[in-house]
Design a protein around this motif. Structure first.
Motif, PDB file in Angstrom:
ATOM      1  N   PHE A  42      55.551  55.071  13.339  1.00  0.00           N
ATOM      2  CA  PHE A  42      56.537  54.677  14.356  1.00  0.00           C
ATOM      3  C   PHE A  42      55.968  53.799  15.473  1.00  0.00           C
ATOM      4  O   PHE A  42      56.709  53.351  16.337  1.00  0.00           O
ATOM      5  CB  PHE A  42      57.117  55.929  15.027  1.00  0.00           C
ATOM      6  CG  PHE A  42      57.914  56.824  14.119  1.00  0.00           C
ATOM      7  CD1 PHE A  42      58.987  56.327  13.391  1.00  0.00           C
ATOM      8  CD2 PHE A  42      57.614  58.182  14.005  1.00  0.00           C
ATOM      9  CE1 PHE A  42      59.741  57.163  12.571  1.00  0.00           C
ATOM     10  CE2 PHE A  42      58.353  59.025  13.195  1.00  0.00           C
ATOM     11  CZ  PHE A  42      59.418  58.515  12.469  1.00  0.00           C
ATOM     12  N   GLY A  43      54.641  53.633  15.523  1.00  0.00           N
ATOM     13  CA  GLY A  43      54.035  52.940  16.672  1.00  0.00           C
ATOM     14  C   GLY A  43      53.687  53.939  17.774  1.00  0.00           C
ATOM     15  O   GLY A  43      53.778  55.158  17.576  1.00  0.00           O
ATOM     16  N   VAL A  44      53.279  53.416  18.923  1.00  0.00           N
ATOM     17  CA  VAL A  44      52.852  54.281  20.035  1.00  0.00           C
ATOM     18  C   VAL A  44      54.070  55.056  20.558  1.00  0.00           C
ATOM     19  O   VAL A  44      55.115  54.454  20.835  1.00  0.00           O
ATOM     20  CB  VAL A  44      52.231  53.438  21.177  1.00  0.00           C
ATOM     21  CG1 VAL A  44      51.852  54.329  22.356  1.00  0.00           C
ATOM     22  CG2 VAL A  44      51.013  52.680  20.662  1.00  0.00           C
ATOM     23  N   PRO A  45      53.964  56.363  20.691  1.00  0.00           N
ATOM     24  CA  PRO A  45      55.132  57.150  21.117  1.00  0.00           C
ATOM     25  C   PRO A  45      55.446  56.997  22.600  1.00  0.00           C
ATOM     26  O   PRO A  45      54.607  56.550  23.386  1.00  0.00           O
ATOM     27  CB  PRO A  45      54.713  58.591  20.810  1.00  0.00           C
ATOM     28  CG  PRO A  45      53.229  58.572  20.863  1.00  0.00           C
ATOM     29  CD  PRO A  45      52.790  57.214  20.422  1.00  0.00           C
ATOM     30  N   HIS A  46      56.666  57.389  22.961  1.00  0.00           N
ATOM     31  CA  HIS A  46      57.144  57.286  24.344  1.00  0.00           C
ATOM     32  C   HIS A  46      57.291  58.653  25.010  1.00  0.00           C
ATOM     33  O   HIS A  46      57.404  58.739  26.226  1.00  0.00           O
ATOM     34  CB  HIS A  46      58.506  56.575  24.369  1.00  0.00           C
ATOM     35  CG  HIS A  46      58.482  55.240  23.691  1.00  0.00           C
ATOM     36  ND1 HIS A  46      58.537  55.102  22.317  1.00  0.00           N
ATOM     37  CD2 HIS A  46      58.366  53.991  24.192  1.00  0.00           C
ATOM     38  CE1 HIS A  46      58.477  53.822  21.996  1.00  0.00           C
ATOM     39  NE2 HIS A  46      58.367  53.131  23.115  1.00  0.00           N
ATOM     40  N   PHE A  47      57.366  59.680  24.202  1.00  0.00           N
ATOM     41  CA  PHE A  47      57.533  61.043  24.725  1.00  0.00           C
ATOM     42  C   PHE A  47      56.606  61.950  23.934  1.00  0.00           C
ATOM     43  O   PHE A  47      56.683  62.021  22.707  1.00  0.00           O
ATOM     44  CB  PHE A  47      59.007  61.467  24.565  1.00  0.00           C
ATOM     45  CG  PHE A  47      59.287  62.938  24.790  1.00  0.00           C
ATOM     46  CD1 PHE A  47      58.536  63.707  25.678  1.00  0.00           C
ATOM     47  CD2 PHE A  47      60.341  63.566  24.123  1.00  0.00           C
ATOM     48  CE1 PHE A  47      58.805  65.059  25.879  1.00  0.00           C
ATOM     49  CE2 PHE A  47      60.628  64.911  24.320  1.00  0.00           C
ATOM     50  CZ  PHE A  47      59.852  65.658  25.195  1.00  0.00           C
ATOM     51  N   LEU A  48      55.705  62.599  24.667  1.00  0.00           N
ATOM     52  CA  LEU A  48      54.808  63.586  24.040  1.00  0.00           C
ATOM     53  C   LEU A  48      55.135  64.942  24.644  1.00  0.00           C
ATOM     54  O   LEU A  48      55.042  65.111  25.870  1.00  0.00           O
ATOM     55  CB  LEU A  48      53.346  63.221  24.326  1.00  0.00           C
ATOM     56  CG  LEU A  48      52.319  64.298  23.943  1.00  0.00           C
ATOM     57  CD1 LEU A  48      52.295  64.520  22.422  1.00  0.00           C
ATOM     58  CD2 LEU A  48      50.918  63.902  24.428  1.00  0.00           C
ATOM     59  N   PHE A  49      55.511  65.893  23.798  1.00  0.00           N
ATOM     60  CA  PHE A  49      55.791  67.258  24.262  1.00  0.00           C
ATOM     61  C   PHE A  49      54.652  68.143  23.760  1.00  0.00           C
ATOM     62  O   PHE A  49      54.631  68.555  22.599  1.00  0.00           O
ATOM     63  CB  PHE A  49      57.144  67.713  23.708  1.00  0.00           C
ATOM     64  CG  PHE A  49      57.685  68.984  24.311  1.00  0.00           C
ATOM     65  CD1 PHE A  49      57.389  69.371  25.608  1.00  0.00           C
ATOM     66  CD2 PHE A  49      58.538  69.798  23.570  1.00  0.00           C
ATOM     67  CE1 PHE A  49      57.901  70.542  26.161  1.00  0.00           C
ATOM     68  CE2 PHE A  49      59.071  70.972  24.103  1.00  0.00           C
ATOM     69  CZ  PHE A  49      58.748  71.341  25.401  1.00  0.00           C
ATOM     70  N   ASN A  50      53.684  68.395  24.637  1.00  0.00           N
ATOM     71  CA  ASN A  50      52.523  69.249  24.328  1.00  0.00           C
ATOM     72  C   ASN A  50      52.942  70.699  24.538  1.00  0.00           C
ATOM     73  O   ASN A  50      52.752  71.255  25.620  1.00  0.00           O
ATOM     74  CB  ASN A  50      51.390  68.932  25.313  1.00  0.00           C
ATOM     75  CG  ASN A  50      50.525  67.799  24.853  1.00  0.00           C
ATOM     76  OD1 ASN A  50      50.216  67.684  23.658  1.00  0.00           O
ATOM     77  ND2 ASN A  50      50.140  66.959  25.785  1.00  0.00           N
ATOM     78  N   ASN A  51      53.479  71.306  23.525  1.00  0.00           N
ATOM     79  CA  ASN A  51      54.256  72.521  23.742  1.00  0.00           C
ATOM     80  C   ASN A  51      53.813  73.732  22.926  1.00  0.00           C
ATOM     81  O   ASN A  51      54.110  74.873  23.307  1.00  0.00           O
ATOM     82  CB  ASN A  51      55.726  72.166  23.416  1.00  0.00           C
ATOM     83  CG  ASN A  51      56.595  73.359  23.223  1.00  0.00           C
ATOM     84  OD1 ASN A  51      56.954  74.035  24.178  1.00  0.00           O
ATOM     85  ND2 ASN A  51      56.932  73.644  21.965  1.00  0.00           N
ATOM     86  N   ALA A  52      53.077  73.534  21.824  1.00  0.00           N
ATOM     87  CA  ALA A  52      52.702  74.671  20.969  1.00  0.00           C
ATOM     88  C   ALA A  52      51.985  75.720  21.818  1.00  0.00           C
ATOM     89  O   ALA A  52      51.166  75.385  22.679  1.00  0.00           O
ATOM     90  CB  ALA A  52      51.792  74.200  19.841  1.00  0.00           C
ATOM     91  N   GLY A  53      52.298  76.978  21.581  1.00  0.00           N
ATOM     92  CA  GLY A  53      51.652  78.033  22.356  1.00  0.00           C
ATOM     93  C   GLY A  53      51.773  79.372  21.656  1.00  0.00           C
ATOM     94  O   GLY A  53      52.625  79.579  20.789  1.00  0.00           O
ATOM     95  N   VAL A  54      50.880  80.289  22.028  1.00  0.00           N
ATOM     96  CA  VAL A  54      50.859  81.637  21.447  1.00  0.00           C
ATOM     97  C   VAL A  54      50.626  82.659  22.556  1.00  0.00           C
ATOM     98  O   VAL A  54      50.140  82.328  23.631  1.00  0.00           O
ATOM     99  CB  VAL A  54      49.747  81.773  20.374  1.00  0.00           C
ATOM    100  CG1 VAL A  54      50.071  80.932  19.146  1.00  0.00           C
ATOM    101  CG2 VAL A  54      48.375  81.383  20.936  1.00  0.00           C
TER     102      VAL A  54
END
Ligand SMILES: NC(=O)c1ccc[n+]([C@@H]2O[C@H](COP(=O)([O-])OP(=O)(O)OC[C@H]3O[C@@H](n4cnc5c(N)ncnc54)[C@H](O)[C@@H]3O)[C@@H](O)[C@H]2O)c1
Length: 303
Positions: free
Chosen positions: A81-93
């Motif tokens: 897709f090319g360089v992203p515009h929205f990064l959601f760093n969300n994974a968690g435990v």
């Protein structure tokens, strides 16, 4: 960031909870989406649902605690897709219990996913976003890191979790300051939810084998697990509502994103204790019976 259509979102922890709800909104907004998660089958099936509904979406299995996995996620995203515009760093435990009873593997698992997962996302994606911004004045991007209210206050029997979430808040605040030094096209926010019904209460079920102790949980770990599941499942704000708050915050370029703004008094109390050099207050102040029951259970007495 006000416009989303045609832009690309990368979401970690996308198979469930906040990540999945954010992916659903991203699809409705017309974004291209990379749904990344440790639970490979689940993320594949959720990706298929969005694809069937017309979204341009890709599944990616990874462990966010592994630098190489996050680097591979970035490569796959840029290729497709090319360089992203929205990064959601969300994974968690999550994992609880008296703080001295966390095993070495408990610490490694929680710090790996909740802190290093965010750090790897920031380390790998921010430079390419800045480069895209330098090359194109119309490019803009937003990074949202998921922390927790446990990153703004501390709670008994949540030691390792609170440590990782406080660190995620600190990392995000620093990211905000650092971005402001170099760009006005890349922004960031930190999501601090309170208890919201998602899968977080059962994250032990898919814990990687090499980070599992195989040890029988202690009494405090049993109690924390039960209490955690009850609190999460009893939450009255939905993950879909919180996902909408994330998009609202990006539109308004708002840094702190809360699921339960009415409970911010607990943060004020903690800050006042710190400023006035007071000892940490009673966490059971509003429900003293809870503290009595917990002490009794931990000490092997009837409540
Ligand atoms: N639900 C709540 O009450 C609550 C409150 C505060 C903060 N949070 C935070 O919200 C974030 C999202 O959790 P959620 O509540 O939606 O729970 P969830 O369990 O529904 O979703 C978390 C997702 O992260 C994925 N994941 C776990 N370890 C991973 C790894 N190593 N690599 C890649 N993916 C991994 C899981 O497979 C899962 O799909 C977490 O960071 C959590 O700590 C949740």
């Amino acid at each position: 960031m006000r416009a989303f259509v045609g832009r690309t979102a990368v979401i970690t922890g996308a198979a469930s909870g906040f990540g999945l709800e954010v992916a659903r909104i991203a699809a409705r907004e017309g974004m291209k989406i990379v749904m990344a998660d440790w639970q490979g089958d689940l993320v594949e099936s959720e990706t298929a649902v969005l694809r069937d509904a017309g979204a341009d979406v890709m599944a990616f299995r990874l462990d966010v605690s592994k630098a190489a996995d996050v680097e591979a996620l970035a490569d796959a995203t840029v290729r497709r897709f090319g360089v992203p515009h929205f990064l959601f760093n969300n994974a968690g435990v999550g994992s609880g219990g008296l703080v001295w009873e966390h095993s070495v593997k408990d610490w490694e698992w929680l710090i790996g996913v909740n802190l290093m997962g965010v750090a790897h996302g920031v380390r790998v994606f921010t430079p390419m976003m800045l480069k895209a911004a330098a090359a194109d004045p119309a490019y803009e991007a937003h990074i949202v890191n998921t922390a927790s209210m446990a990153g703004l206050v501390t709670a008994p029997m949540q030691g390792a979790y609170c440590v990782t979430k406080h660190a995620a808040v600190a990392l995000s605040e620093t990211l905000y300051q650092d971005l402001a030094l170099v760009t006005d096209q890349v922004h960031c926010s930190v999501l601090c939810p309170y208890f919201v019904p998602t899968g977080i209460g059962i994250s032990q079920r898919y814990r990687p084998v090499d980070l599992s102790d195989g040890a029988t949980p202690t009494t405090s770990q049993h109690i924390a697990q039960e209490a955690g599941e009850k609190a999460v499942n009893g939450g009255r704000v939905s993950a879909a509502t919180v996902a909408q708050f994330v998009f609202d915050a990006m539109r308004e370029n708002r840094f702190y994103v809360y699921s339960h703004p009415k409970i911010m008094g607990v943060v004020r109390r903690r800050m006042e204790e710190i400023v006035h050099g007071q000892n940490p207050g009673d966490p059971f102040r509003l429900r003293p019976s809870m503290g009595v029951e917990l002490r009794a259970a931990l000490n092997g007495r009837r409540g």
